[in-house]
Design a protein around this motif. Structure first.
Motif, PDB file in Angstrom:
ATOM      1  N   SER A 198       0.819  -1.212   0.000  1.00 13.52           N
ATOM      2  CA  SER A 198       0.000   0.000   0.000  1.00 13.52           C
ATOM      3  C   SER A 198       0.853   1.263   0.000  1.00 13.52           C
ATOM      4  O   SER A 198       2.011   1.257   0.427  1.00 13.52           O
ATOM      5  N   ASP A 215      -3.691  -0.700  -1.624  1.00 13.71           N
ATOM      6  CA  ASP A 215      -4.296   0.601  -1.300  1.00 13.71           C
ATOM      7  C   ASP A 215      -3.389   1.764  -1.704  1.00 13.71           C
ATOM      8  O   ASP A 215      -2.160   1.696  -1.563  1.00 13.71           O
ATOM      9  N   VAL A 263      -8.021  -2.551  -3.213  1.00 15.77           N
ATOM     10  CA  VAL A 263      -7.568  -1.583  -4.222  1.00 15.77           C
ATOM     11  C   VAL A 263      -8.162  -0.202  -3.934  1.00 15.77           C
ATOM     12  O   VAL A 263      -8.504   0.548  -4.838  1.00 15.77           O
ATOM     13  N   ASN A 288      -2.365   3.224  -4.442  1.00 18.31           N
ATOM     14  CA  ASN A 288      -1.443   3.237  -5.567  1.00 18.31           C
ATOM     15  C   ASN A 288      -2.184   3.853  -6.745  1.00 18.31           C
ATOM     16  O   ASN A 288      -3.121   4.617  -6.551  1.00 18.31           O
ATOM     17  N   ARG A 289      -1.779   3.536  -7.956  1.00 18.11           N
ATOM     18  CA  ARG A 289      -2.453   4.116  -9.117  1.00 18.11           C
ATOM     19  C   ARG A 289      -2.489   3.101 -10.263  1.00 18.11           C
ATOM     20  O   ARG A 289      -1.988   3.342 -11.361  1.00 18.11           O
ATOM     21  N   ILE A 290      -3.105   1.945  -9.987  1.00 20.72           N
ATOM     22  CA  ILE A 290      -3.127   0.898 -11.011  1.00 20.72           C
ATOM     23  C   ILE A 290      -4.183   1.180 -12.085  1.00 20.72           C
ATOM     24  O   ILE A 290      -4.101   0.627 -13.189  1.00 20.72           O
ATOM     25  N   ASN A 345      -7.281   3.908  -6.012  1.00 21.97           N
ATOM     26  CA  ASN A 345      -6.356   3.573  -7.094  1.00 21.97           C
ATOM     27  C   ASN A 345      -6.757   4.201  -8.423  1.00 21.97           C
ATOM     28  O   ASN A 345      -6.306   3.756  -9.476  1.00 21.97           O
ATOM     29  N   ASN A 378     -12.332   5.035  -5.086  1.00 23.62           N
ATOM     30  CA  ASN A 378     -12.200   5.052  -6.541  1.00 23.62           C
ATOM     31  C   ASN A 378     -13.390   5.798  -7.145  1.00 23.62           C
ATOM     32  O   ASN A 378     -14.223   6.345  -6.426  1.00 23.62           O
TER      33      ASN A 378
END
Length: 417
Positions: A255, A283, A311, A285-287, A314, A342
């Motif tokens: 994360s 958690d 997630v 991040n920027r996927i 993200n 999100n």
């Protein structure tokens, strides 16, 4: 008939002998412990954390600790000690280190967010070289620095009892992380370690490379926290390469890093072949959609081991979230999903409402709950997650512990969590 422990009585006598004023908070906790009928047979954890009280309490100081340990020396039934969020300094660390050298029953010690520094870390780590009872130590939030962390890395080379060590938010640095990784190539007892938020002055991800090398040979580690390591796709790829050869790690926390869609693809490829990993925390991040869609395709068709995926935050839109919901219909192993933060749209709301309507997703296993307004479905946030109470525990449990701290039930490391 078991003999009453009389902890409070012994505490008052110790205060008089040491000319130390009685701390009413400690006195009250010991009085409550004395009323526990099973204390002598099952043991007890004394909860002396200085935060989260409806009425302010006098926090435990070094002088208070000196009196307390003189009482605990004659109380083998005290197997856990929670001293988080108090006013302990290096002086208190010295008192605790002497206690750990003599004590053979304490299994859980929580010192998180006190004022222990480098010298205090040296003393506590030194005491653990020979201690054979402590299985879980939390040093979280004490600014022990890089050198303080080095003392714990050295301890891991000789200690064979400790199962869980928390050094998150301790301002450890590059040298400490590399030394810890090297120590864990030989250590066969540690099952969980938290190395969140180190202070790194380089962008080269040397620490991740060394941790990956450790994972290739380590056969005991079950839980690994690498949050806030400024990890990028390169670091994720190194970890994934190592985890192809690892058959014990079940909980991976990545994360609050800099992982984008390419990093998620490396993880997706890993999940196609890895049959051990059960919890993946991504958690903050920027996927984005590309990353979650790739993970969803893997979970739908190739992976039947992962039980929990987070997630949160993200930058995923409805397209990616719907793909994740659809994957759950074909994957019966995946039970916990966390998506709040999100870009939730109508299609997301409908997809997750359907998952719960057909009882594919239990309300305690996600961080959203559907509700209707004028016939339209929306999602509300729930205070659920993998480790919502990592830093604190609510006094009034409005949420079931299993819902707020799902990771503890999915991957239990030891009794003293």
């Amino acid at each position: 008939m078991a003999v009453a422990p009389d902890l409070h009585l012994h505490y008052m006598e110790a205060c008089q002998n040491l000319s130390q004023p009685e701390n009413p908070f400690i006195a009250r906790v010991l009085q409550e412990a004395d009323k526990n009928d099973e204390i002598s047979t099952k043991g007890i954890t004394l909860k002396l954390a200085g935060n989260n009280h409806l009425v302010p309490v006098p926090r435990v100081t070094d002088n208070d600790l000196a009196v307390l340990v003189s009482v605990l020396g004659q109380a083998p039934f005290v197997t856990g000690l929670d001293l988080a969020y108090n006013l302990l300094t290096d002086v208190g660390a010295e008192i605790m280190s002497l206690f750990l050298q003599e004590n053979s029953t304490l299994q859980y010690l929580n010192l998180m967010f006190n004022d222990i520094g480098t010298s205090g870390a040296e003393l506590i780590a030194g005491a653990l070289h020979n201690n054979q009872s402590l299985v879980h130590l939390r040093m979280t939030g004490n600014k022990i620095g890089n050198q303080g962390g080095m003392f714990f890395a050295s301890m891991l080379e000789t200690n064979s009892t400790l199962k869980k060590l928390d050094l998150g938010d301790c301002d450890v640095g590059l040298r400490c992380l590399i030394a810890t990784a090297i120590a864990l190539t030989q250590n066969k007892s540690l099952k969980a370690i938290n190395l969140n938020r180190p202070l790194l002055s380089t962008q080269q991800e040397e620490t991740t490379v060394h941790i990956a090398l450790m994972l290739r040979s380590n056969s005991s580690l079950v839980e690994l926290h690498l949050g806030k390591h400024e990890m990028k796709n390169f670091g994720v790829e190194r970890l994934c390469d190592a985890l192809y050869e690892n058959s014990t790690l079940r909980y991976l926390d990545l994360s609050c890093n800099n992982i984008i869609c390419d990093g998620a693809k490396f993880l997706g490829e890993l999940l196609k072949k890895n049959h051990t990993l059960e919890i993946l925390d991504l958690d903050a991040n920027r996927i984005e959609d590309a990353g979650i869609i790739y993970l969803s395709e893997t979970l739908a068709t190739r992976n039947r081991t992962l039980k929990a995926l987070s997630v949160v935050s993200n930058n995923i839109t409805g397209r990616g979230l719907v793909a994740l919901a659809q994957a759950m219909h074909s994957n019966m192993t995946l039970s916990h999903i966390y998506i709040w933060g999100n870009k939730i749209d109508r299609s997301t709301c409908a997809a997750f409402a359907e998952l719960m309507a057909v009882e594919r997703l239990h309300p305690d296993c996600t961080d959203v709950a559907p509700y209707k307004v004028d016939g339209e479905i929306f999602l509300a946030e729930l205070s659920h997650g993998l480790a919502k109470h990592r830093y604190w525990s609510p006094r009034c449990a409005a949420v079931a512990p299993g819902a707020a701290n799902a990771s503890l039930e999915i991957v239990p490391v030891s009794e003293y969590l």
